[in-house]
Design an enzyme around this catalytic site. Sequence first.
Site, PDB file in Angstrom:
ATOM      1  N   GLU A 197       0.853  -1.308   0.111  1.00  0.00           N
ATOM      2  CA  GLU A 197       0.009   0.075  -0.061  1.00  0.00           C
ATOM      3  C   GLU A 197       0.734   1.197  -0.009  1.00  0.00           C
ATOM      4  OE1 GLU A 197      -3.181   0.021   2.968  1.00  0.00           O
ATOM      5  OE2 GLU A 197      -4.035  -1.733   2.156  1.00  0.00           O
ATOM      6  N   GLU A 219      -5.376  -8.672   0.590  1.00  0.00           N
ATOM      7  CA  GLU A 219      -6.256  -8.320   1.910  1.00  0.00           C
ATOM      8  C   GLU A 219      -7.836  -7.866   1.685  1.00  0.00           C
ATOM      9  OE1 GLU A 219      -4.567  -4.992   4.211  1.00  0.00           O
ATOM     10  OE2 GLU A 219      -2.362  -5.806   4.018  1.00  0.00           O
TER      11      GLU A 219
END
Length: 440
Positions: free
Chosen positions: A163, A347
Amino acid sequence: MPFPGGFTWGAATSAYQVEGSTKADGRGVSIWDTFAAQPGHIRDGRTGDPAADHYRRWEQDLDLMKELGLKSYRFSIAWPRIIPLGTGEVNQKGIDFYRRLIEGLLAREITPAITLYHWDLPQPLQDVGGWTSRKTAEAFAAYADILFTAFGDVDADWFTINEPKTTAFEGYGFGVHAPGVQSSIAAGAAVHHQLLAHGLAVRRFRASGAKGRIGIALNLMPVYAIDAAATQATLFTDGAENRLFLDAVLLGKYPTDAIGGLPGQFDIGATAFDGNVLPGDLDIISSKCDYLAVQYYGVAGIDANGSQVEIHPISRATWQQIYPQGLFDLLTRIKRDYPRIPLIITENGMPDPTADHTVDDPYRVTFLREHFQQASRAIAAGVPLEGYYVWSLLDNFEWAEGYTQRFGIVAVDFATQKRTPKKSAALLTSVIRANAVSRG
Ligand code: FCB
């Protein structure tokens, strides 16, 4: 609703969120140690010590994964355990810990899925600019190289950076994550240097001859205009949230509409951003990956001012608007707009509605089932989705929220460190066993 044979089912964690033992065996200091130690940064005033004490309980955790039937485990390696000062001397004890973990996985026939960087930058690198500095990208490549050499014999799935958007925006833009910098110009530099770090690491991976595959883990968020007046701002928000990363990695260019002062755009001077980008950088950033890792939590409505509007129910994590179909929209959109590349969901998950220890989580059972259904639908629509990791295996240290948001499918009693699978863990086990999710 079926999944293809060989589909990779797993659960994910990250080093700082589960390991604890932040001073053990020569580990250096990370920006999260520094940030969490400062008053006011973490909701409950706590730190990544002891987290879920995974550094000491890893063997028991591997047994648990085996019992749950996981095919793969996604974890991250703590850079400060490997190179305590960020550059220079390697700490063999750090390498040894992850070697034991990897061998333990392999012995249980669980594939290691290794994230190189999940936010715990060595503090000495931050002291000289962190991700605002191009040198950090080079330091990352050198760190990655050490791991490819150490574990190149293992047929693992690697993920370079977790991320980059969150680190850039929350860590360097708003300052609510480590390192706590508040500067949009710094955020822009952090975007570029993390992507550069990714590309450099992919090149090192190929050159190293390591087994396995590599890609980057991007958190992506479908955005929907709330009315016709919001169309333009929604396009710009999509640029800043999604295409800034997708276009760079998959197309080798930055979108022209993501950065600027208009509603929805990432508001840093375009000149400042462009100043970081040297000739050849985008070729490096778009070095061929084996897959794209997608992290999906939810969506946002966008209004004409480019502000995020609630159009779906939020979870205890107020940034999360739950909309399972957004996952289908996202996966099919990537298939439509980009050259074909295998996808892995690295995720997806939600927190319990309270901070309390609970094992009865019907909301998460529903959440996961509905998201699995959308993933199966996307596969049926031709999306080359190869795997799905739930966030998270364990309740853990949820960054600025401390221990007040529990994302685990396994409950952790932080007083005793006892693990108890929640109902959602049983759901995951049954889905893995059937390699299918029920329609209902
Ligand atoms: C993601 C992070 C992960 C976890 C979840 C809830 O943004 O990658 O570490 O905190 O959110």
